[in-house]
Design an enzyme around this catalytic site. Structure first.
Site, PDB file in Angstrom:
ATOM      1  N   HIS A   1       4.863   6.808   9.717  1.00 52.61           N
ATOM      2  CA  HIS A   1       6.005   7.169   8.701  1.00 52.61           C
ATOM      3  C   HIS A   1       7.386   7.628   9.475  1.00 52.61           C
ATOM      4  O   HIS A   1       8.323   7.576   8.554  1.00 52.61           O
ATOM      5  CB  HIS A   1       6.027   8.119   7.288  1.00 52.61           C
TER       6      HIS A   1
ATOM      7  N   GLU B   1       1.230  -1.339   0.038  1.00 51.55           N
ATOM      8  CA  GLU B   1       0.214  -0.267   0.100  1.00 51.55           C
ATOM      9  C   GLU B   1       0.973   0.855  -0.170  1.00 51.55           C
ATOM     10  O   GLU B   1       0.110   2.137  -0.001  1.00 51.55           O
ATOM     11  CB  GLU B   1      -0.850   0.041   0.897  1.00 51.55           C
TER      12      GLU B   1
END
Length: 467
Positions: free
Chosen positions: A423, A325
């Site tokens: 992230h 993804e």
């Protein structure tokens, strides 16, 4: 003895089928909070495997582990779906500093953006041009950009309560910033991290060069929010400040990976599919606990909680752990492609990809008529403080499954802390709360139970909640 056991089975089945929806949800939540597996699975996925970048050894380990754990649940089917994925590697740790004069440097925290090329051997140093976005970059034009490093410093909008809206408002500079700067002759790009707080963690994420030829591509990195503030302040005092950075990342050939799929086959409508899922890959700086280890283990636990709660689904319920993804969406694309080839009727698809924080509700991509039906279920969720039912939006991995008639949805946890970790190197297991994670798994299971029980055809509110 056989007759006695048969009688017990019949009585048990009658009891399950006779319970009200409120009782079914109570059982689901109680089971998750007192006998959940999601936190145990996440512990292993995060601490024994770690970051799971597409094409990496850890991604392979995650595929093997989750397949094995699904097989232990006694599902009707568990299988791997092959998919080719990109393989980008970070290489040696990045290094950067701000230079205000000969020998006068300040080290700063950066990380390469996913998909970026490396800097030249020995690094890259140039003057810096600060902009607030791509529009300002284009207004400055080639005369002011050529030969310089572009510093995109538009922050996430802090006064937006919906933090994903704030993210969407500035992520274009991360994704397309290098492509646009390269067109004007820039030699590199530094992007303020997508983070609402000030800290020292740079946040990676995907970027693109579009159709730029290799010879025109420039290196792109994210800088921590604290260091973005420092760089901006220094530039305000002296426009001749230089920036140096070095990174050795590179893009390799695609490799084979897999979506991991498990299924409970429906007892009445086996050809109607309900799926629940998250993405198994993650970025490599942390261990991907919130993004999206949480969604993976919550989705796995949905099928386990249905079984533990004695609920035998009418429709086929699948868990799909999507690969890639983060930097390609290849797994989602492949799953939808195969489903279409087989003519599978996916009536409802639910994704968890917004962290393992306290669940607040769901967003739904569906018609007005169906949403009206869904809203009638809200009283069932009120005891669990689930109030947010919003029409519009679902999730990246379930998006390719959209048709004119089906329903897509996304779990919506509280998002205020999500971008502190998104992230970044601090997306780690210790930042996930066990109870919050288990509440999310139960909330997803409850919604799957209701869709399985009633389907998606709009019906009057009076006959959909058994009380």
């Amino acid at each position: 003895m056989k007759r006695f056991l048969l009688l017990l089975l019949i009585l048990f089945t009658i009891n399950i089928s006779a319970q009200t929806d409120a009782e079914a949800l109570k059982t689901i939540y109680t089971t998750s909070l007192t006998n959940g597996k999601s936190y145990e699975w996440l512990d292993y996925l995060s601490n024994q495997i770690g970051g799971r970048l597409s094409g990496s050894l850890n991604a392979e380990k995650a595929v093997a582990y989750t397949k094995e754990e699904l097989e232990k649940l006694g599902l009707d089917k568990v299988w791997l779906q092959p998919v080719m994925v990109p393989k980008w590697v970070r290489g040696a740790p990045e290094y950067a500093y701000i230079e205000t004069g000969p020998g006068k440097t300040t080290t700063v925290n950066i990380c390469a953006l996913g998909g970026s090329i490396a800097t030249p051997y020995g690094g890259l140093k140039a003057n810096v041009v600060e902009v607030q976005g791509i529009e300002e970059l284009k207004k400055l034009g080639e005369a002011n950009i050529k030969g310089k490093i572009v510093f995109y410093n538009r922050p996430m909008q802090a006064d937006l309560i919906q933090t994903f809206e704030a993210y969407g408002g500035c992520v274009d500079q991360r994704y397309a910033g290098a492509m646009e700067a390269a067109k004007l002759g820039a030699v590199g790009v530094i992007v303020r991290s997508m983070n609402l707080r000030l800290d020292d963690f740079p946040h990676t994420g995907s970027m693109t060069y579009g159709d730029l030829p290799n010879s025109k591509r420039i290196p792109s990195a994210a800088i921590s929010t604290n260091d973005a503030e420092t760089l901006s302040t220094m530039l305000a005092l002296d426009k001749n400040v230089k920036f140096f950075f070095s990174q050795s990342c590179r893009q390799l050939a695609d490799v084979q990976s897999y979506n991991v799929i498990g299924e409970i086959t429906g007892s009445q409508y086996p050809n109607e599919y309900i799926i629940v899922g998250g993405h198994l890959d993650s970025w490599d700086l942390g261990d991907g606990s919130h993004d999206d280890g949480a969604g993976v283990v919550q989705s796995m636990d949905v099928l386990r909680l249905l079984k533990e709660s004695g609920i035998k689904p009418k429709r086929s319920i699948r868990v799909v752990l999507f690969m890639n993804e983060e930097n390609g969406l290849r797994g989602a694309t492949k799953y939808a492609e195969v489903a279409k080839q087989k003519g599978e009727n996916h009536i409802f698809s639910l994704e968890s990809d917004a962290g393992g924080f306290t669940p607040r509700g769901f967003s739904f991509d569906c018609s007005d008529a169906v949403f009206s039906k869904i809203e009638s279920w809200k009283p069932l969720f009120k005891p669990y403080l689930i109030h947010y039912f919003e029409q519009g939006g679902s999730g990246a991995d379930v998006g390719p499954l959209k048709t004119e008639t089906n329903v897509l949805a996304g779990l919506r946890p509280d998002s205020q802390r999500y971008f502190d970790h998104h992230h970044a190197a601090n997306d780690t297991f210790e930042h996930v709360n066990k109870r919050e994670l288990e509440l999310g798994a139960a909330t997803m299971t409850a919604l799957v139970y209701l869709f399985d029980t009633y389907g998606i055809a709009p019906i009057s509110n009076s006959n959909q909640i058994k009380d």
